[in-house]
Every structure is written in structure tokens, then in C-alpha cells.
Design a protein around this motif. Structure first.
Motif, mmCIF file in Angstrom:
data_model
loop_
_atom_site.group_PDB
_atom_site.id
_atom_site.type_symbol
_atom_site.label_atom_id
_atom_site.label_comp_id
_atom_site.label_asym_id
_atom_site.label_seq_id
_atom_site.Cartn_x
_atom_site.Cartn_y
_atom_site.Cartn_z
ATOM 1 N N VAL A 1 0.889 -1.335 -0.001
ATOM 2 C CA VAL A 1 0.114 -0.052 -0.101
ATOM 3 C C VAL A 1 0.846 1.205 -0.059
ATOM 4 O O VAL A 1 0.600 2.467 -0.780
ATOM 5 N N LEU A 2 1.971 1.260 0.814
ATOM 6 C CA LEU A 2 2.856 2.356 1.104
ATOM 7 C C LEU A 2 3.474 2.613 -0.485
ATOM 8 O O LEU A 2 3.666 3.871 -0.816
ATOM 9 N N MET A 3 4.042 1.602 -1.040
ATOM 10 C CA MET A 3 4.768 1.756 -2.244
ATOM 11 C C MET A 3 3.926 2.154 -3.672
ATOM 12 O O MET A 3 4.200 3.215 -3.890
ATOM 13 N N PHE A 4 3.122 1.581 -3.661
ATOM 14 C CA PHE A 4 2.053 1.823 -4.858
ATOM 15 C C PHE A 4 1.072 2.815 -4.599
ATOM 16 O O PHE A 4 0.776 3.706 -5.652
ATOM 17 N N GLY A 5 0.755 3.053 -3.338
ATOM 18 C CA GLY A 5 -0.178 4.335 -2.973
ATOM 19 C C GLY A 5 0.551 5.520 -3.304
ATOM 20 O O GLY A 5 0.128 6.669 -3.747
ATOM 21 N N SER A 6 1.869 5.645 -2.740
ATOM 22 C CA SER A 6 2.615 6.859 -3.080
ATOM 23 C C SER A 6 2.880 7.014 -4.492
ATOM 24 O O SER A 6 2.840 8.358 -5.158
ATOM 25 N N VAL A 7 3.338 6.223 -5.246
ATOM 26 C CA VAL A 7 3.542 6.246 -6.718
ATOM 27 C C VAL A 7 2.355 6.782 -7.603
ATOM 28 O O VAL A 7 2.322 7.642 -8.415
ATOM 29 N N PHE A 8 1.262 6.196 -7.099
ATOM 30 C CA PHE A 8 -0.145 6.402 -7.871
ATOM 31 C C PHE A 8 -0.515 7.645 -7.339
ATOM 32 O O PHE A 8 -1.024 8.403 -8.318
ATOM 33 N N GLY A 9 -0.295 8.104 -6.230
ATOM 34 C CA GLY A 9 -0.706 9.485 -5.736
ATOM 35 C C GLY A 9 0.062 10.377 -6.562
ATOM 36 O O GLY A 9 -0.568 11.490 -6.842
ATOM 37 N N PHE A 10 1.454 10.235 -6.600
ATOM 38 C CA PHE A 10 2.185 11.170 -7.291
ATOM 39 C C PHE A 10 1.573 11.306 -8.723
ATOM 40 O O PHE A 10 1.703 12.352 -9.390
ATOM 41 N N ALA A 11 1.358 10.173 -9.437
ATOM 42 C CA ALA A 11 0.900 10.288 -10.614
ATOM 43 C C ALA A 11 -0.295 11.022 -11.045
ATOM 44 O O ALA A 11 -0.540 11.949 -11.925
ATOM 45 N N LEU A 12 -1.524 10.898 -9.846
ATOM 46 C CA LEU A 12 -2.460 11.681 -9.991
ATOM 47 C C LEU A 12 -2.258 12.953 -9.694
ATOM 48 O O LEU A 12 -2.906 14.062 -10.551
ATOM 49 N N ILE A 13 -1.477 13.490 -8.969
ATOM 50 C CA ILE A 13 -1.246 14.849 -8.561
ATOM 51 C C ILE A 13 -0.385 15.305 -9.870
ATOM 52 O O ILE A 13 -0.828 16.566 -10.208
ATOM 53 N N GLY B 1 6.818 -5.231 -10.495
ATOM 54 C CA GLY B 1 7.484 -4.292 -11.348
ATOM 55 C C GLY B 1 6.779 -3.539 -12.421
ATOM 56 O O GLY B 1 7.081 -2.303 -12.676
ATOM 57 N N LEU B 2 6.241 -4.341 -13.190
ATOM 58 C CA LEU B 2 5.608 -3.779 -14.354
ATOM 59 C C LEU B 2 4.469 -2.733 -14.085
ATOM 60 O O LEU B 2 4.425 -1.642 -14.780
ATOM 61 N N VAL B 3 3.791 -3.006 -13.097
ATOM 62 C CA VAL B 3 3.051 -2.009 -12.471
ATOM 63 C C VAL B 3 3.378 -0.747 -11.965
ATOM 64 O O VAL B 3 2.982 0.291 -12.288
ATOM 65 N N MET B 4 4.670 -0.917 -11.278
ATOM 66 C CA MET B 4 5.277 0.114 -10.643
ATOM 67 C C MET B 4 5.811 0.889 -11.921
ATOM 68 O O MET B 4 5.817 2.257 -11.746
#
Length: 393
Positions: free
Chosen positions: A167-179, A351-354
Motif C-alpha cells: 500500500v505504501l509503495m504503490f499508493g505513493s507512486v499512484f498518488g504522485f501520478a494523479l497529482i 515491477g511492471l505495475v510500478m
């Protein structure tokens, strides 16, 4: 006699060197030239939203050009219908001219701005290299932990990567992408947005724009027969493959959201049974993200090079390839989650999702966001009085 680019109209002739509005670059000047020709002809007025929006303008500033470019769905119908297309000396090619400006839009409105150049470099090689670099890192991590080829009871991948860590790994990256996407399209909207409208008008326009996005309305060529792809023949397959890709992606998001509710609201931890709602949504979405991108890649390889910008093909194909591989690895992970291949497949999928999330704000994914904003502007704008008609009264 040859067709000429218009004289720059952004400098006051009485005060040389004084800039009145932002200067147009060469790609924008070319759209301006072609829109002036199209405005005089208007044969394609019923094809898509671009031409009705064009007729509300006599001149085309920078914001107008970027708005119209993102309103264009690159269906190709106007190119094949145009009497002024090459070999005519006017050499009108609206889809190609618009595609080149769209790339400038993505780069110009990127956030942070310094990363805008990634749009020119986010090709197939970069997309796949970033994905497999992350896969290799995760594989080496699991190998060091001794979990790369270890089966987990019930296929519980949280036994390999704890839930909170993911959650921490992908939530942070996805949150950055949305911002990043949100801030970029916000700046775009401020530059191109229409005058203030009533709440009722905006609501009706938002409903219309949402319907246009959901139906991919303007991928029908304006006549319901579809796009031109390799030649003058019409095909609806581009629209169908876009639908499969779009709704496949939305179903995968719904599967993730449902699994989150299961975990935090109902206290039900993964893995879930194949008949559970998160898994069924994920399977349906995954299949859509297999067939849709595969079809779009095939059409991209077959497409007439005059339709669109050849420089963007690596970016297009990189985005399509990542979507396809994310889906394929996710379905493989589900199929073999109770075997010793769980760790390897999990590293591959994660890895691909990230990589997809990291490149999302600077890849072809952005075109859907900017196009949706342009469709909303069009829906609002056409409910306003036509400034051309008002000026003639």
C-alpha cells in the motif's frame, strides 16, 4: 505557387518586438494555417467536435490551437475527405498537424515542467527497460529473502510482501501520478477554459462530456462508420479496441478498490476466491487489457504514416506494451498463485505495475485526461452564444 505559412500575428506591427500574445511555434503555426483553410471550406463541419469549435473562431491563438488539438481524436476521416490534402499545394493534413501539437501540450503542461521532455523520450525501449529494471530489482530482493521460488499457503502473496508495504509503495507512486496529471490539466484548463457559465449549464455540459468520453463518440468518423486506418476504408475496430482498453483499465481499478474495501471495511484479507467480486472484476478487466492493447498495437503498426505524428509511435507503443504486459502478468499471477512460481510472477507483475505508474504522467495515458478536458470545454462552449454571430449583429 506554393502554400505559405501565415505571417506571425502575435507581434504588434506598430511596435516591432513587442509581443502581444504568446508566439506560435512551427507546429502551432501549421495548425493555424490549416484551420484558416478549413474555416473557409467547412466541408468537414459535421465530422467531429473540432470543426464546429473551429467555426466559433476567426483567429487561432495558442490556447485555441491546443484546445482544438486535444479535441481531435485522430480518426482520419477529414484527411480522406479533404480536397486540399496532398498532393494539393495547400497540403492540409489536420490529424497529423493536431497530433504534433498534442505532444507539445503534454510537454508544456507537464508537472513538474522539467519532466515534460520525457514525453519525447518515453518510447518503447524506455517503457520496457524501466519495467524490467524494477522486475529485476524485486527478483533479486526476493532471491535474497529466499522467497523467489517458494509456494505460499493458499497463494497468499502478502506472505511475501506485507500488505502495508505494498500500500505504501504503490499508493505513493499512484498518488504522485494523479497529482502530476491533475496539476497539468488544471493549468491547461485555465488557459483554454470558456467564460463562466451557470451551474445548470455546467452540469449539463459535464453530463454530455462524460457521455462522449464513455462512448468514445468521436472515434466513429462523424458518420458512424468508424476511423480510417491503413487506407480509405472505414473501420470501427479502433473504437472497439479503445473501449476494451478503457473499460478493462476501469474494471481493474474497480477490482483494486473493491479489494481495499474488503480488507479495511469488512476485514477480509486476500487472497480471495476466484468467484469473489474483486477477482471477477480483475479477470474481466485483465482480459480487456489483453485484447484491447493487442488490437491497438496491430492497428498502430498497420496505420497510414500520414495519419498522426511518426515521432510519437514509440511513445504510443511503449504505453500499449506496458498495459498488455501488466495485464498478462496479473492473469498469470492469478492462475499460478498456488505454485512455486508465485514469487517470480509477483515480482514480474509488481515491477511492471510500478513502471506503469511511474511513467503514467509522462506517457500516452495523458492524452485521455487532456482530451476529456477539451470535450468538457466544447460541451460548455457550444452552449454559449457564438461570438462570430454576436460580432456580426
Amino acid at each position: 505557387m506554393t502554400a505559405q505559412l501565415p505571417e506571425p500575428r502575435q507581434v504588434d506591427p506598430a511596435q516591432p518586438g513587442v509581443e502581444l500574445i504568446p508566439l506560435l511555434n512551427l507546429q502551432e503555426q501549421e495548425v493555424d494555417r490549416q484551420m484558416r483553410i478549413c474555416n473557409a471550406c467547412r466541408y468537414c463541419e459535421g465530422f467531429c467536435a473540432v470543426f464546429p469549435a473551429m467555426t466559433r473562431r476567426l483567429e487561432f491563438g495558442k490556447a485555441d490551437i491546443h484546445y482544438l488539438a486535444n479535441l481531435c481524436h485522430n480518426c482520419g476521416a477529414c484527411l480522406h475527405a479533404c480536397q486540399y490534402a496532398a498532393p494539393h499545394e495547400f497540403a492540409v493534413n489536420v490529424p497529423q498537424a493536431m497530433a504534433k501539437v498534442r505532444l507539445d501540450t503534454y510537454a508544456e503542461y507537464a508537472w513538474p515542467r522539467s519532466l515534460g521532455r520525457l514525453y519525447q523520450r518515453n518510447g518503447l525501449t524506455l517503457a520496457l527497460a524501466s519495467g524490467f529494471a524494477l522486475v529485476l530489482f524485486l527478483c533479486l530482493t526476493l532471491l535474497a529473502m529466499g522467497n523467489l521460488f517458494t509456494a505460499m499457503p493458499g497463494g497468499n502473496f502478502y506472505g511475501i510482501f506485507p500488505h502495508n508495504t505494498l500500500v505504501l509503495m504503490f499508493g505513493s507512486v499512484f498518488g504522485f501520478a494523479l497529482i502530476a496529471l491533475g496539476l497539468g490539466v488544471r493549468r491547461f484548463w485555465r488557459d483554454v477554459s470558456p467564460p463562466p457559465a451557470t451551474t445548470a449549464l455546467k452540469t449539463a455540459a459535464a453530463v454530455e462530456a462524460t457521455a462522449s468520453v464513455a462512448r468514445l463518440k468521436y472515434l466513429d468518423g462523424g458518420h458512424g462508420r468508424g476511423c480510417n486506418n491503413a487506407d480509405d476504408r472505414f473501420t470501427l475496430w479502433r473504437r472497439r479496441f479503445h473501449h476494451l482498453t478503457f473499460y478493462g483499465f476501469m474494471l481493474c481499478l474497480a477490482a483494486t478498490a473493491t479489494a481495499t474495501l474488503y480488507h479495511y471495511l469488512l476485514g477480509l484479507a486476500a487472497p480471495y476466491a476466484p468467484t469473489s467480486l474483486p477477482v471477477m472484476l480483475g479477470i474481466a478487466g485483465g482480459l480487456g487489457l489483453l485484447v484491447g492493447p493487442a488490437g491497438l498495437l496491430y492497428l498502430n503498426l498497420q496505420r497510414d504514416p500520414t495519419q498522426g505524428d511518426a515521432k510519437q509511435k514509440p511513445m504510443d507503443r511503449g504505453f500499449i506494451a506496458l498495459l498488455f504486459l501488466v495485464s498478462a502478468s496479473g492473469l498469470a499471477l492469478l492462475a499460478f498463485r498456488e505454485t512455486s512460481a508465485l514469487g517470480l510472477l509477483l515480482a514480474l507483475h509488481l515491477g511492471l505495475v510500478m513502471a506503469f505508474f511511474l511513467t503514467m504522467p509522462y506517457s500516452k495515458f495523458a492524452h485521455g485526461i487532456f482530451r476529456s478536458a477539451a470535450l468538457l470545454k466544447h460541451a460548455i462552449e457550444k452552449r454559449q452564444p457564438n461570438p462570430i454571430d454576436a460580432g456580426s449583429e
